[in-house]
Design a protein around this motif. Structure first.
Motif, PDB file in Angstrom:
ATOM      1  N   GLU A 282       0.839  -1.204   0.000  1.00 22.14           N
ATOM      2  CA  GLU A 282       0.000   0.000   0.000  1.00 22.14           C
ATOM      3  C   GLU A 282       0.870   1.249   0.000  1.00 22.14           C
ATOM      4  OE1 GLU A 282      -2.742   0.101   3.285  1.00 22.14           O
ATOM      5  OE2 GLU A 282      -4.207  -1.159   2.252  1.00 22.14           O
ATOM      6  N   CYS A 283       1.914   1.249   0.824  1.00 13.96           N
ATOM      7  CA  CYS A 283       2.829   2.397   0.882  1.00 13.96           C
ATOM      8  C   CYS A 283       3.479   2.623  -0.479  1.00 13.96           C
ATOM      9  CB  CYS A 283       3.909   2.187   1.940  1.00 13.96           C
ATOM     10  SG  CYS A 283       3.308   2.294   3.634  1.00 13.96           S
ATOM     11  N   GLU A 284       3.901   1.556  -1.133  1.00 11.14           N
ATOM     12  CA  GLU A 284       4.536   1.675  -2.444  1.00 11.14           C
ATOM     13  C   GLU A 284       3.568   2.215  -3.483  1.00 11.14           C
ATOM     14  OE1 GLU A 284       6.051  -2.274  -3.065  1.00 11.14           O
ATOM     15  OE2 GLU A 284       7.716  -1.967  -1.660  1.00 11.14           O
ATOM     16  N   VAL A 285       2.308   1.754  -3.444  1.00  4.89           N
ATOM     17  CA  VAL A 285       1.293   2.264  -4.364  1.00  4.89           C
ATOM     18  C   VAL A 285       1.067   3.752  -4.098  1.00  4.89           C
ATOM     19  CG1 VAL A 285      -1.173   2.166  -4.967  1.00  4.89           C
ATOM     20  CG2 VAL A 285       0.145   0.048  -4.767  1.00  4.89           C
ATOM     21  N   GLY A 286       0.912   4.117  -2.829  1.00  2.00           N
ATOM     22  CA  GLY A 286       0.714   5.526  -2.478  1.00  2.00           C
ATOM     23  C   GLY A 286       1.873   6.385  -2.944  1.00  2.00           C
ATOM     24  N   GLN A 287       3.084   5.889  -2.769  1.00  7.89           N
ATOM     25  CA  GLN A 287       4.271   6.630  -3.210  1.00  7.89           C
ATOM     26  C   GLN A 287       4.279   6.797  -4.732  1.00  7.89           C
ATOM     27  OE1 GLN A 287       7.995   4.899  -2.007  1.00  7.89           O
ATOM     28  NE2 GLN A 287       9.194   6.421  -3.101  1.00  7.89           N
ATOM     29  N   ARG A 288       3.987   5.717  -5.452  1.00  2.00           N
ATOM     30  CA  ARG A 288       3.974   5.775  -6.915  1.00  2.00           C
ATOM     31  C   ARG A 288       2.929   6.769  -7.415  1.00  2.00           C
ATOM     32  NH1 ARG A 288       0.828   3.512 -10.383  1.00  2.00           N
ATOM     33  NH2 ARG A 288       0.022   1.894  -9.011  1.00  2.00           N
ATOM     34  N   LEU A 289       1.740   6.761  -6.803  1.00  2.60           N
ATOM     35  CA  LEU A 289       0.683   7.688  -7.223  1.00  2.60           C
ATOM     36  C   LEU A 289       1.047   9.131  -6.878  1.00  2.60           C
ATOM     37  CD1 LEU A 289      -2.490   5.570  -6.376  1.00  2.60           C
ATOM     38  CD2 LEU A 289      -1.308   5.826  -8.575  1.00  2.60           C
ATOM     39  N   ALA A 290       1.728   9.325  -5.763  1.00  2.00           N
ATOM     40  CA  ALA A 290       2.191  10.676  -5.408  1.00  2.00           C
ATOM     41  C   ALA A 290       3.218  11.172  -6.413  1.00  2.00           C
ATOM     42  CB  ALA A 290       2.782  10.678  -3.996  1.00  2.00           C
ATOM     43  N   GLU A 291       4.114  10.305  -6.852  1.00  2.00           N
ATOM     44  CA  GLU A 291       5.104  10.687  -7.867  1.00  2.00           C
ATOM     45  C   GLU A 291       4.395  11.086  -9.169  1.00  2.00           C
ATOM     46  OE1 GLU A 291       8.408  10.997  -7.644  1.00  2.00           O
ATOM     47  OE2 GLU A 291       8.782  10.070  -5.698  1.00  2.00           O
ATOM     48  N   GLU A 292       3.343  10.344  -9.519  1.00  2.00           N
ATOM     49  CA  GLU A 292       2.555  10.667 -10.709  1.00  2.00           C
ATOM     50  C   GLU A 292       1.901  12.044 -10.546  1.00  2.00           C
ATOM     51  OE1 GLU A 292      -1.392   8.977 -13.068  1.00  2.00           O
ATOM     52  OE2 GLU A 292      -0.484   7.713 -11.512  1.00  2.00           O
ATOM     53  N   PHE A 293       1.337  12.285  -9.371  1.00  2.00           N
ATOM     54  CA  PHE A 293       0.700  13.561  -9.056  1.00  2.00           C
ATOM     55  C   PHE A 293       1.712  14.708  -9.131  1.00  2.00           C
ATOM     56  CE2 PHE A 293      -0.159  16.585  -5.506  1.00  2.00           C
ATOM     57  CZ  PHE A 293      -1.280  17.213  -6.031  1.00  2.00           C
ATOM     58  N   ILE A 294       2.878  14.535  -8.523  1.00  2.00           N
ATOM     59  CA  ILE A 294       3.919  15.564  -8.522  1.00  2.00           C
ATOM     60  C   ILE A 294       4.352  15.884  -9.954  1.00  2.00           C
ATOM     61  CG2 ILE A 294       6.352  15.994  -7.932  1.00  2.00           C
ATOM     62  CD1 ILE A 294       4.531  16.432  -5.569  1.00  2.00           C
ATOM     63  N   GLN A 295       4.524  14.861 -10.761  1.00  2.00           N
ATOM     64  CA  GLN A 295       4.922  15.081 -12.148  1.00  2.00           C
ATOM     65  C   GLN A 295       3.844  15.878 -12.887  1.00  2.00           C
ATOM     66  OE1 GLN A 295       5.679  11.502 -14.374  1.00  2.00           O
ATOM     67  NE2 GLN A 295       6.702  12.610 -15.996  1.00  2.00           N
ATOM     68  N   PHE A 296       2.572  15.561 -12.625  1.00  2.00           N
ATOM     69  CA  PHE A 296       1.457  16.250 -13.273  1.00  2.00           C
ATOM     70  C   PHE A 296       1.414  17.722 -12.870  1.00  2.00           C
ATOM     71  CE2 PHE A 296      -3.017  17.561 -13.527  1.00  2.00           C
ATOM     72  CZ  PHE A 296      -3.346  17.167 -14.815  1.00  2.00           C
ATOM     73  N   ILE A 297       1.440  18.007 -11.559  1.00  2.00           N
ATOM     74  CA  ILE A 297       1.345  19.408 -11.149  1.00  2.00           C
ATOM     75  C   ILE A 297       2.626  20.173 -11.473  1.00  2.00           C
ATOM     76  CG2 ILE A 297      -0.434  18.999  -9.417  1.00  2.00           C
ATOM     77  CD1 ILE A 297       1.739  19.297  -7.251  1.00  2.00           C
ATOM     78  N   GLY A 298       3.738  19.475 -11.587  1.00  2.00           N
ATOM     79  CA  GLY A 298       4.969  20.137 -12.021  1.00  2.00           C
ATOM     80  C   GLY A 298       4.882  20.575 -13.471  1.00  2.00           C
ATOM     81  N   ALA A 299       4.274  19.740 -14.298  1.00  2.00           N
ATOM     82  CA  ALA A 299       4.126  20.072 -15.716  1.00  2.00           C
ATOM     83  C   ALA A 299       2.995  21.073 -15.941  1.00  2.00           C
ATOM     84  CB  ALA A 299       3.858  18.799 -16.524  1.00  2.00           C
ATOM     85  N   TYR A 300       1.953  20.994 -15.116  1.00  2.00           N
ATOM     86  CA  TYR A 300       0.766  21.847 -15.289  1.00  2.00           C
ATOM     87  C   TYR A 300       0.491  22.590 -13.984  1.00  2.00           C
ATOM     88  CZ  TYR A 300       0.503  18.497 -19.046  1.00  2.00           C
ATOM     89  OH  TYR A 300       0.817  17.703 -20.121  1.00  2.00           O
ATOM     90  N   HIS A 301       1.402  23.491 -13.611  1.00  2.00           N
ATOM     91  CA  HIS A 301       1.291  24.222 -12.350  1.00  2.00           C
ATOM     92  C   HIS A 301       0.427  25.461 -12.550  1.00  2.00           C
ATOM     93  CE1 HIS A 301       5.023  25.096 -14.477  1.00  2.00           C
ATOM     94  NE2 HIS A 301       4.867  26.336 -14.112  1.00  2.00           N
ATOM     95  N   ASN A 302      -0.883  25.262 -12.401  1.00  2.00           N
ATOM     96  CA  ASN A 302      -1.822  26.370 -12.552  1.00  2.00           C
ATOM     97  C   ASN A 302      -2.701  26.467 -11.309  1.00  2.00           C
ATOM     98  OD1 ASN A 302      -3.865  24.385 -12.851  1.00  2.00           O
ATOM     99  ND2 ASN A 302      -3.548  24.316 -15.053  1.00  2.00           N
ATOM    100  N   TYR A 303      -3.544  27.481 -11.269  1.00  2.00           N
ATOM    101  CA  TYR A 303      -4.358  27.712 -10.081  1.00  2.00           C
ATOM    102  C   TYR A 303      -5.306  26.550  -9.792  1.00  2.00           C
ATOM    103  CZ  TYR A 303      -2.608  32.458 -10.302  1.00  2.00           C
ATOM    104  OH  TYR A 303      -1.785  33.548 -10.335  1.00  2.00           O
ATOM    105  N   GLY A 304      -5.883  25.951 -10.816  1.00  2.00           N
ATOM    106  CA  GLY A 304      -6.796  24.823 -10.615  1.00  2.00           C
ATOM    107  C   GLY A 304      -6.107  23.647  -9.968  1.00  2.00           C
ATOM    108  N   ASN A 305      -4.925  23.331 -10.423  1.00  2.00           N
ATOM    109  CA  ASN A 305      -4.212  22.186  -9.867  1.00  2.00           C
ATOM    110  C   ASN A 305      -3.610  22.479  -8.496  1.00  2.00           C
ATOM    111  OD1 ASN A 305      -4.901  20.670 -12.067  1.00  2.00           O
ATOM    112  ND2 ASN A 305      -2.998  21.060 -13.158  1.00  2.00           N
ATOM    113  N   ALA A 306      -3.537  23.755  -8.134  1.00  2.00           N
ATOM    114  CA  ALA A 306      -3.001  24.126  -6.823  1.00  2.00           C
ATOM    115  C   ALA A 306      -3.913  23.657  -5.693  1.00  2.00           C
ATOM    116  CB  ALA A 306      -2.799  25.641  -6.739  1.00  2.00           C
ATOM    117  N   THR A 307      -5.179  23.380  -5.993  1.00  2.00           N
ATOM    118  CA  THR A 307      -6.123  22.946  -4.963  1.00  2.00           C
ATOM    119  C   THR A 307      -6.413  21.449  -5.045  1.00  2.00           C
ATOM    120  OG1 THR A 307      -8.016  23.431  -6.383  1.00  2.00           O
ATOM    121  CG2 THR A 307      -7.237  25.213  -4.947  1.00  2.00           C
ATOM    122  N   LEU A 308      -5.745  20.754  -5.898  1.00  2.00           N
ATOM    123  CA  LEU A 308      -6.020  19.350  -6.168  1.00  2.00           C
ATOM    124  C   LEU A 308      -5.730  18.430  -4.982  1.00  2.00           C
ATOM    125  CD1 LEU A 308      -7.001  17.581  -8.463  1.00  2.00           C
ATOM    126  CD2 LEU A 308      -4.702  17.593  -9.399  1.00  2.00           C
TER     127      LEU A 308
END
Length: 170
Positions: A95-121
């Motif tokens: 579970e921890c590994e899945v959570g970590q992997r999904l967080a990395e996916e999230f970080i990559q997404f908001i890093g590429a698309y750092h806008n006001y909408g994603n700031a509240t995600l």
């Protein structure tokens, strides 16, 4: 030991935090500090823009949120389910590994698309984690990973003079 960090197009400001985090995960603290110092020097050298220029420069269109593997559009009522299709895990560690992997996916997404909408995600994700029965490992793996990136960003943002955390002395 001499550490070097190469400045390339890959070390653009949007990628610096991810690179520093990767270096820290691999234990290469010295290179992470060198890259951090280079990024701070670049940031200090940029001209100051007024608010209109900043807004125009930082408006970034984002793909739909369901581009992320763990977010899906709600079938009824509109909006998104922010914690859906999360792979089951056989153990807390998985579970921890899945959570970590999904967080990395999230970080990559908001890093590429750092806008006001994603700031509240993040808040919506955490609320739906709870509503949808995310396991303790999912939550901790996800949020601990987010926290590591936040610490790196805070360090870079507030560092006036970068010093090693554990200076060698004698």
């Amino acid at each position: 030991m001499t550490a070097t960090a190469q400045a390339t197009d890959d070390s653009a400001p949007a990628n610096v935090l991810a690179q520093v985090a990767s270096l820290l995960r691999s234990g290469d603290v010295q290179t992470a500090l060198v890259l951090s110092e280079a990024a701070l020097d670049d940031a200090r050298a940029k001209p100051v823009l007024d608010d209109r220029e900043v807004d125009a420069e930082t408006t970034i269109a984002s793909p739909p949120l369901d581009t992320l593997s763990f977010i899906e559009r709600r079938a009824t009522g509109g909006g998104y389910n922010y914690w859906a299709n999360v792979p089951p895990a056989a153990s807390y560690t998985e579970e921890c590994e899945v959570g970590q992997r999904l967080a990395e996916e999230f970080i990559q997404f908001i890093g590429a698309y750092h806008n006001y909408g994603n700031a509240t995600l993040l808040g919506s994700i955490v609320i739906d984690m709870e509503k949808n029965g995310a396991g303790r490992g999912h939550k901790l793996g996800f949020l601990n990973t987010i926290n590591k990136y936040a610490m790196g960003g805070a360090y870079l943002m507030h560092a006036t003079e970068l010093k090693p955390e554990h200076p060698r002395g004698g």
